[in-house]
Design a protein around this motif. Structure first.
Motif, short mmCIF file in Angstrom:
data_model
loop_
_atom_site.label_atom_id
_atom_site.label_comp_id
_atom_site.label_asym_id
_atom_site.label_seq_id
_atom_site.Cartn_x
_atom_site.Cartn_y
_atom_site.Cartn_z
N ASP A 47 -9.57 -13.11 -1.26
CA ASP A 47 -8.89 -12.18 -0.35
C ASP A 47 -8.97 -10.75 -0.89
OD1 ASP A 47 -7.89 -13.43 2.04
OD2 ASP A 47 -6.73 -14.73 0.70
N HIS A 48 -8.96 -9.78 0.04
CA HIS A 48 -9.01 -8.36 -0.35
C HIS A 48 -7.74 -7.98 -1.13
CE1 HIS A 48 -12.38 -7.42 2.35
NE2 HIS A 48 -11.77 -8.10 3.30
N ASP A 49 -7.90 -7.50 -2.35
CA ASP A 49 -6.81 -6.89 -3.13
C ASP A 49 -5.56 -7.76 -3.25
OD1 ASP A 49 -8.52 -4.62 -3.16
OD2 ASP A 49 -7.67 -3.89 -1.27
N GLY A 110 0.29 3.62 4.76
CA GLY A 110 0.16 5.01 5.21
C GLY A 110 -1.16 5.24 5.92
N ARG A 111 -2.22 4.65 5.36
CA ARG A 111 -3.53 4.76 6.00
C ARG A 111 -3.50 4.13 7.39
NH1 ARG A 111 -7.73 0.31 5.53
NH2 ARG A 111 -9.81 1.23 5.75
N ALA A 112 -2.81 3.00 7.54
CA ALA A 112 -2.75 2.32 8.84
C ALA A 112 -2.05 3.22 9.87
CB ALA A 112 -2.02 0.99 8.70
N SER A 142 -5.36 -4.15 7.58
CA SER A 142 -6.74 -3.72 7.37
C SER A 142 -7.40 -3.35 8.70
CB SER A 142 -7.52 -4.83 6.66
OG SER A 142 -8.38 -5.51 7.54
N ARG A 143 -8.58 -2.76 8.60
CA ARG A 143 -9.30 -2.38 9.81
C ARG A 143 -9.58 -3.60 10.69
NH1 ARG A 143 -14.44 0.68 8.29
NH2 ARG A 143 -14.23 -0.48 6.36
N SER A 144 -9.74 -4.78 10.06
CA SER A 144 -9.98 -6.01 10.85
C SER A 144 -8.82 -6.27 11.81
CB SER A 144 -10.13 -7.22 9.92
OG SER A 144 -11.15 -7.00 9.00
#
Ligand code: AMP
Ligand code: MN
Ligand code: MN
Ligand code: MN
Length: 294
Positions: A47-49, A110-112, A142-144
């Motif tokens: 999994d991512h991170d 924050g990015r989301a 995530s972007r997904s």
């Protein structure tokens, strides 16, 4: 049939996939069961991170007799480009690894919100709330998850189409982000006793010169492997990165990068085997040697 095919060519090893703990659509235990049904002999969940799915996945793998490799896929920024580093055979309780991953995850929320603001300006409102509904783990939006929400709104028909029209550089919903540093990510993986593997190099938009520089830095930091047969590569890229693996003295890895049924082109365990000329990243792993002796 699939099982017999891979038996004749060595064990079926799949060292890259995702669960709902990051941006996959299946629970960690369902990933393990699907891999087993597909004839996978050795599986890594990456999994991512995040390592939050590994304990459940490992327990289910032990119960059904699948060999399990604890893994993670760390997001890195190098030269302005996002690079992914897979860590395999990690001790997922290692404090240095856990602290590093936690720091890497913190910027995601924050990015989301910035992604959602950019999408709203492009005529897609409420995307933060929408994406969050798809995120199994709110720390790992995530972007997904945005892509799945944008399909739900009817703006696009597929996740692939979303990534062509949105969320990538130059398109609405793209927000530049600074992830971990390459030597730090490799260091956390090594500190946790793991092997660091360059994920899907064919996806990076780097010139040949920059790719060489990036891989040199990866090797200097302690990186030992590179994905050659990947769900993110074309068959031509299997050959291209087989040559790169040899040139840099890197061991080769194989991973579907499966995210879920209906979303990934390649199912767990379904890719061709590694070219015979390469040293597999698992060449000295006792759990795989035991299979090969059978
Ligand atoms: P993030 O970590 O939020 O930047 O999201 C990255 C994830 O988006 C990757 O791990 C993939 O699962 C997915 N992704 C990125 N680019 C594409 C693409 N072109 N098509 C489908 N999925 C993509
Ligand atoms: Mn992903
Ligand atoms: Mn990746
Ligand atoms: Mn991946």
């Amino acid at each position: 049939m699939l099982d017999r095919l891979f038996r004749s060519q060595g064990p079926n090893v799949d060292l890259h996939c995702h669960s709902v703990v990051s941006d996959g659509t299946l629970a960690p235990t369902d990933i393990v069961e699907r891999a087993h049904r597909n004839g996978v002999h050795v599986l890594a969940l990456t999994d991512h991170d995040e390592v939050g799915g590994l304990a459940d996945a490992q327990a289910r793998a032990e119960a059904i007799g699948l060999r399990f490799v604890p893994g993670v896929e760390v997001s890195v920024t190098w030269g302005g480009e996002t690079i992914h580093i897979v860590g395999l055979r990690i001790d997922y309780r290692d404090p240095e690894l856990l602290a590093g991953l936690e720091r890497t995850r913190t910027g995601r929320d924050g990015r989301a919100q910035e992604i959602a603001a950019s999408l709203a300006a492009a005529g897609i409102p409420d995307a933060y709330e929408g994406a969050l509904r798809y995120a199994g783990n709110p720390e790992l939006i995530s972007r997904s998850h945005f892509a799945r929400y944008i399909v739900e709104t009817g703006t696009c028909e597929t996740v692939d189409e979303v990534f062509r029209r949105f969320l990538v550089e130059g398109k609405p919903g793209f927000v530049p982000h600074r992830w971990a540093k390459l030597p730090d990510a490799v260091g956390w993986i090594r500190a946790a006793g793991g092997v660091a593997v360059m994920a899907h190099p064919g996806r990076y938009r780097l010139s040949d010169l920059c790719m060489d520089e990036m891989l040199r830095e990866f090797v200097d930091a302690g990186g030992q492997g590179i994905e050659v047969v990947s769900g993110s590569h074309t068959p031509d890229q299997y050959c291209e990165y087989a040559a790169v693996a040899q040139r840099f003295g890197l061991a080769a890895s194989r991973g579907s990068d499966f995210h879920g049924p209906g979303e990934s082109r390649h199912d767990l365990g379904s890719l061709p085997p590694l070219p015979k000329s390469l040293t597999p990243v698992w060449h000295d792993w006792p759990e795989v040697a035991a299979l090969e002796r059978r």
